[in-house]
Design an enzyme around this catalytic site. Structure first.
Site, mmCIF file in Angstrom:
data_model
loop_
_atom_site.group_PDB
_atom_site.id
_atom_site.type_symbol
_atom_site.label_atom_id
_atom_site.label_comp_id
_atom_site.label_asym_id
_atom_site.label_seq_id
_atom_site.Cartn_x
_atom_site.Cartn_y
_atom_site.Cartn_z
ATOM 1 N N ASN A 174 -13.720 -44.522 -125.588
ATOM 2 C CA ASN A 174 -12.847 -44.400 -126.323
ATOM 3 C C ASN A 174 -11.850 -45.048 -124.964
ATOM 4 O O ASN A 174 -11.554 -44.036 -124.249
ATOM 5 C CB ASN A 174 -11.995 -43.592 -126.874
ATOM 6 C CG ASN A 174 -10.961 -44.033 -127.537
ATOM 7 O OD1 ASN A 174 -10.330 -44.723 -128.249
ATOM 8 N ND2 ASN A 174 -10.043 -43.783 -126.595
ATOM 9 N N GLU A 175 -11.914 -46.295 -124.746
ATOM 10 C CA GLU A 175 -11.119 -46.606 -124.546
ATOM 11 C C GLU A 175 -11.152 -46.705 -122.969
ATOM 12 O O GLU A 175 -9.975 -46.160 -121.299
ATOM 13 C CB GLU A 175 -9.516 -46.450 -124.504
ATOM 14 C CG GLU A 175 -8.822 -46.755 -126.222
ATOM 15 C CD GLU A 175 -6.584 -46.371 -125.344
ATOM 16 O OE1 GLU A 175 -6.243 -46.092 -124.901
ATOM 17 O OE2 GLU A 175 -6.300 -47.223 -126.540
ATOM 18 N N LYS B 44 3.353 -40.427 -133.130
ATOM 19 C CA LYS B 44 2.360 -41.587 -134.522
ATOM 20 C C LYS B 44 2.108 -41.300 -135.064
ATOM 21 O O LYS B 44 1.347 -42.541 -136.168
ATOM 22 C CB LYS B 44 1.752 -43.132 -132.985
ATOM 23 C CG LYS B 44 2.494 -42.933 -132.213
ATOM 24 C CD LYS B 44 1.557 -43.872 -131.387
ATOM 25 C CE LYS B 44 1.397 -44.567 -130.212
ATOM 26 N NZ LYS B 44 1.463 -43.477 -128.617
ATOM 27 N N TRP C 170 -2.929 -45.543 -136.044
ATOM 28 C CA TRP C 170 -3.176 -44.439 -135.265
ATOM 29 C C TRP C 170 -1.410 -43.535 -135.314
ATOM 30 O O TRP C 170 -0.409 -44.412 -135.328
ATOM 31 C CB TRP C 170 -2.645 -44.725 -133.307
ATOM 32 C CG TRP C 170 -3.217 -43.139 -132.701
ATOM 33 C CD1 TRP C 170 -1.316 -42.580 -132.618
ATOM 34 C CD2 TRP C 170 -4.134 -42.628 -132.549
ATOM 35 N NE1 TRP C 170 -2.529 -41.716 -132.128
ATOM 36 C CE2 TRP C 170 -3.952 -41.376 -131.716
ATOM 37 C CE3 TRP C 170 -5.965 -42.136 -132.897
ATOM 38 C CZ2 TRP C 170 -4.734 -41.026 -130.869
ATOM 39 C CZ3 TRP C 170 -6.367 -41.417 -132.232
ATOM 40 C CH2 TRP C 170 -5.903 -40.652 -131.825
ATOM 41 N N ASN D 184 -8.527 -51.057 -129.909
ATOM 42 C CA ASN D 184 -7.127 -50.135 -129.539
ATOM 43 C C ASN D 184 -5.691 -51.288 -129.310
ATOM 44 O O ASN D 184 -5.731 -51.591 -128.268
ATOM 45 C CB ASN D 184 -7.036 -49.365 -128.764
ATOM 46 C CG ASN D 184 -7.953 -48.127 -129.429
ATOM 47 O OD1 ASN D 184 -8.730 -48.695 -130.201
ATOM 48 N ND2 ASN D 184 -8.653 -46.971 -128.404
ATOM 49 N N TYR E 190 4.770 -50.872 -127.463
ATOM 50 C CA TYR E 190 4.022 -51.349 -126.100
ATOM 51 C C TYR E 190 4.592 -52.699 -125.949
ATOM 52 O O TYR E 190 3.710 -53.355 -126.755
ATOM 53 C CB TYR E 190 2.603 -50.129 -125.791
ATOM 54 C CG TYR E 190 2.357 -48.794 -125.457
ATOM 55 C CD1 TYR E 190 3.469 -48.824 -125.851
ATOM 56 C CD2 TYR E 190 1.654 -48.799 -126.740
ATOM 57 C CE1 TYR E 190 3.489 -46.811 -125.748
ATOM 58 C CE2 TYR E 190 1.324 -47.343 -127.202
ATOM 59 C CZ TYR E 190 2.007 -46.297 -126.442
ATOM 60 O OH TYR E 190 1.808 -44.911 -126.791
#
Length: 696
Positions: A421-422, A583, A562, A472, A478
């Site tokens: 992930n990321e 979130k 998310w 994502n 953001y």
């Protein structure tokens, strides 16, 4: 002799936090004569971070974060009787312990497990004293490491320590289905050649002979349908040598199989595997499985059993406000039923292997699962730019991936195995390590797709091997991503220019504090993603805009908000909470936010109605917009008993057919104004919802 017995080992433990600062980390608490009379009495599941793991930046304890990351000790006295255990193999099964756990029996180490999220077992037969009390001790350490993923402080969530899942005692005959197969059941069910008329069920059974005598075993398989009817049966025989392991296969034919068809019809089968010697059962175990096919097309999306299915759902962390990671099955069932009520048909279990009961729930509810190992952000702890992976990391990552796949192989709900992930580090070593893990996943399971969630979208990150890909992105939240209205345009460019494999949105969303509301919000000026301004009504409006774009892009094989619930992330301070990521579509205390009801209006076909911004207690006398979510044909608004007008679904913007709006509505200043919405459905049903606002 009983073939197999399984007992809960959760009760009557004693616990002490073995903090370095108190000089306790080296305490010889595993010895049989250790005095634990002053220790806290606990029952499992248990974590020592249920309070400090969600308290915010209140000070650094051990481990370099704002909550205790260190050693904890557990002790338990248990009597093993000859009558029950003589001649049997005895195992202790831990369904999860974070992060490193070492088991001692009567002062002797029975083994160490490294990794916080998978089940594991220890054979304690030779260490147990029969007809005596035995001292069981476990040292658990959730201190950060550079070799167990997620490494160091990576991952935007609290890594709660302890024996936070169930512990079981298992006793079996010396010849038994293998219990030391990476914590798995030792039985693998693979449906093949599936048609409306028949399906072949390949059954792989792993067998262990822990006796000193060679033997021959008959493996009998019986498959039952959901109604309990015998659907197929068969048997085979094999020799197994003393102290050795073997495996055997059977193929049983199902006639007119009932398919596992998601939330529409999550039909399950069960197979009971029995081991017989000289005509007597020496071990038996039952596994559930499902029969289904799926494929993912880069342009047309996700197909279940040959039919298109719009996969939409949420990300979910194991966490509850009552007791953190030490969740009960009742709490998990509450959470998944809330997902089902909202209309989810898929879930991404972030960012590690979850409790086995969750996978069972998804099987039964028909919720498709993305499940993954804990490689989050980094593989290397060094900050030199060379990003050298620590010794032991590769081996532990391979272990975590093998455990994930073998323990969850039989679940029809699982559709993809996730590797990372990321990731934001890249080097030859990191690329090669990821490639090795991808090859391992394909070798362990040829029937499912492999994936990862990307947040880089450039260079070698786009070249990481996978069958399907997740992205994502937090448009509208953001600032570096851009406004919510631009999400679809970015996806089209990404899909067309950068990624030819099937793509999904694996994370999107934004924060919301249910105590915060404001009319006419300017995203760029009035939303502070890392600070206090997290208006609930902005979150829901943002989701409306984003979903309108997702809903017309069929090439997205999945959409994962998310996230479902606010969860413990101890370093955060945002919105109206500390120590939480806000979130969620639902608060950590399981209070639905307005955005929950938006998704319910578009995902769940059951009649529903919800007035938004009910918690916006004091409003201007001229309310710019009153908004209602409903899937009704018509909705009428009443203010203090007087109609403010009827809105018909057919008059709405086609992209917002469940969002009913009344503009410039006047309410009385200084009074409690009674607001009512009435939703009218074609079948004659009428639903009503109310709110009370004070005019200013």
């Amino acid at each position: 002799m009983a073939s197999r017995t399984t007992k809960s080992f959760n009760d009557d433990w004693k616990f002490l936090k073995l903090a370095k600062k108190n000089g306790l980390s080296g305490l010889a608490m595993e010895t049989a004569d250790f005095d634990d009379s002053n220790w806290e009495r606990v029952s499992l599941p248990h974590t020592w971070n249920d309070k400090d793991g969600c308290s915010g930046c209140t000070g650094i304890d051990e481990g370099g974060e704002h909550y205790y990351r260190g050693m904890g000790g557990y002790r338990k006295t248990f009597h093993f009787s000859k009558e029950e255990f003589l001649g049997r193999r005895i195992f202790l099964e831990f369904e999860g312990a974070n992060t490193v756990a070492e088991l001692f029996v009567n002062g002797i180490s029975a083994g160490v497990h490294k990794g916080g999220y998978a089940a594991f077992r220890f054979d304690i037969t030779e260490l147990v004293k029969l007809d005596e009390d035995n001292i069981i001790a476990v040292k658990v350490n959730n201190a950060p490491t550079d070799y167990i993923a997620p490494i160091t402080n990576q991952g935007d969530f609290t890594k709660m320590g302890g024996l936070y899942r169930d512990v079981n005692l298992i006793a079996v005959s010396p010849v038994h289905i293998d219990l030391m197969d990476y914590g798995a059941a030792g039985i693998y069910c693979t449906p093949q050649y599936i048609t409306d008329e028949h399906a072949d069920i390949q059954l792989l059974v792993k067998i262990a002979n822990d006796s000193a005598v060679d033997g021959r075993v008959t493996v009998k398989a019986e498959i039952k349908g959901s109604a309990g009817n015998i659907a197929a049966e068969g048997e085979t025989a094999c020799d197994i040598f003393a102290g050795e392991k073997t495996k055997t296969e059977l193929i049983l034919k199902l006639k007119t199989p009932v398919l596992w068809d998601g939330t529409k019809n999550p039909s399950l089968y069960s197979t009971k595997i029995s081991l017989l010697q000289e005509g007597k059962s020496v071990d038996e175990y039952t596994q559930t499985f499902g029969v289904r096919t799926y494929h993912i097309d880069p342009e047309a999306g996700f197909f279940l059993n040959g039919k298109y299915l719009d996969l939409h759902g949420v990300n979910y962390h194991q966490d509850s406000f009552e007791n953190g990671w030490a969740m009960t099955n009742a709490q998990r069932e509450r959470d998944y039923n809330m997902m089902l009520d909202m209309g989810c048909n898929t879930v991404r279990m972030a960012h590690y292997q979850h409790n086995r009961h969750e996978y069972d729930l998804c099987d039964k509810l028909g919720i498709a699962v993305w499940t993954e190992i804990g490689i989050v952000n980094k593989m290397a702890a060094d900050e030199t730019g060379e990003w050298k992976i620590a010794d032991g990391f590769k081996e532990n990552a391979r272990q975590q991936l093998t455990e994930l796949i073998r323990q969850n192989y039989n679940h029809p709900s699982v559709i993809v195995w996730g590797i990372s992930n990321e990731l934001f580090q890249m080097s030859d070593e990191i690329f090669d390590t990821y490639t090795e893990l991808n090859a391992l996943a394909n070798a362990e399971d040829e029937t499912r797709r492999i994936t990862f969630a990307d947040a880089q979208f450039w260079g070698r990150f786009l070249e990481l091997p996978a069958d399907v890909v997740g992205c994502n992105r937090y448009f509208g939240w953001y600032k570096e991503a851009g406004p919510a209205e631009k999400f679809g345009e970015w996806l089209d460019d990404y899909h067309r220019e950068k990624e030819t494999r099937p793509v999904c949105v694996s994370e999107y969303g934004g924060g919301a504090a249910i105590s915060q509301h404001k009319d006419n919000i300017d995203w760029e000026k009035e939303i502070d993603p890392w600070g206090e301004r997290h208006y609930e009504n902005y979150q829901s409006a943002m989701h409306e805009i984003i979903w309108a774009q997702f809903s017309k892009r069929r090439y997205l094989w999945g959409k994962y908000v998310w996230c479902m619930f606010d969860f413990a992330s101890d370093g955060r301070k945002e919105g109206d909470t500390e120590g939480q990521n806000d979130k969620g579509l639902v608060t950590r205390k399981r209070v639905p936010k307005d955005s929950f009801y938006f998704y319910k209006s578009v995902w769940n076909g059951a009649p529903m109605l919800h007035i938004t911004e009910k918690r916006f207690g004091k409003r201007p006398a001229r309310i710019p917009r009153i908004k209602v979510y409903s899937n009704a044909e018509r909705v009428e608004l009443f203010v203090n008993g007087k109609s403010a007008g009827m809105v018909a679904q057919k008059s709405l913007d086609p992209l917002f057919t469940t969002v009913f709006v009344w503009e410039n509505v006047f309410i009385h200043v200084g009074e409690n104004n009674r607001i009512k919405a009435a939703a009218y459905f074609s079948d004659g049903r009428i639903l009503e919802d109310t709110a009370v606002w004070i005019g200013e």
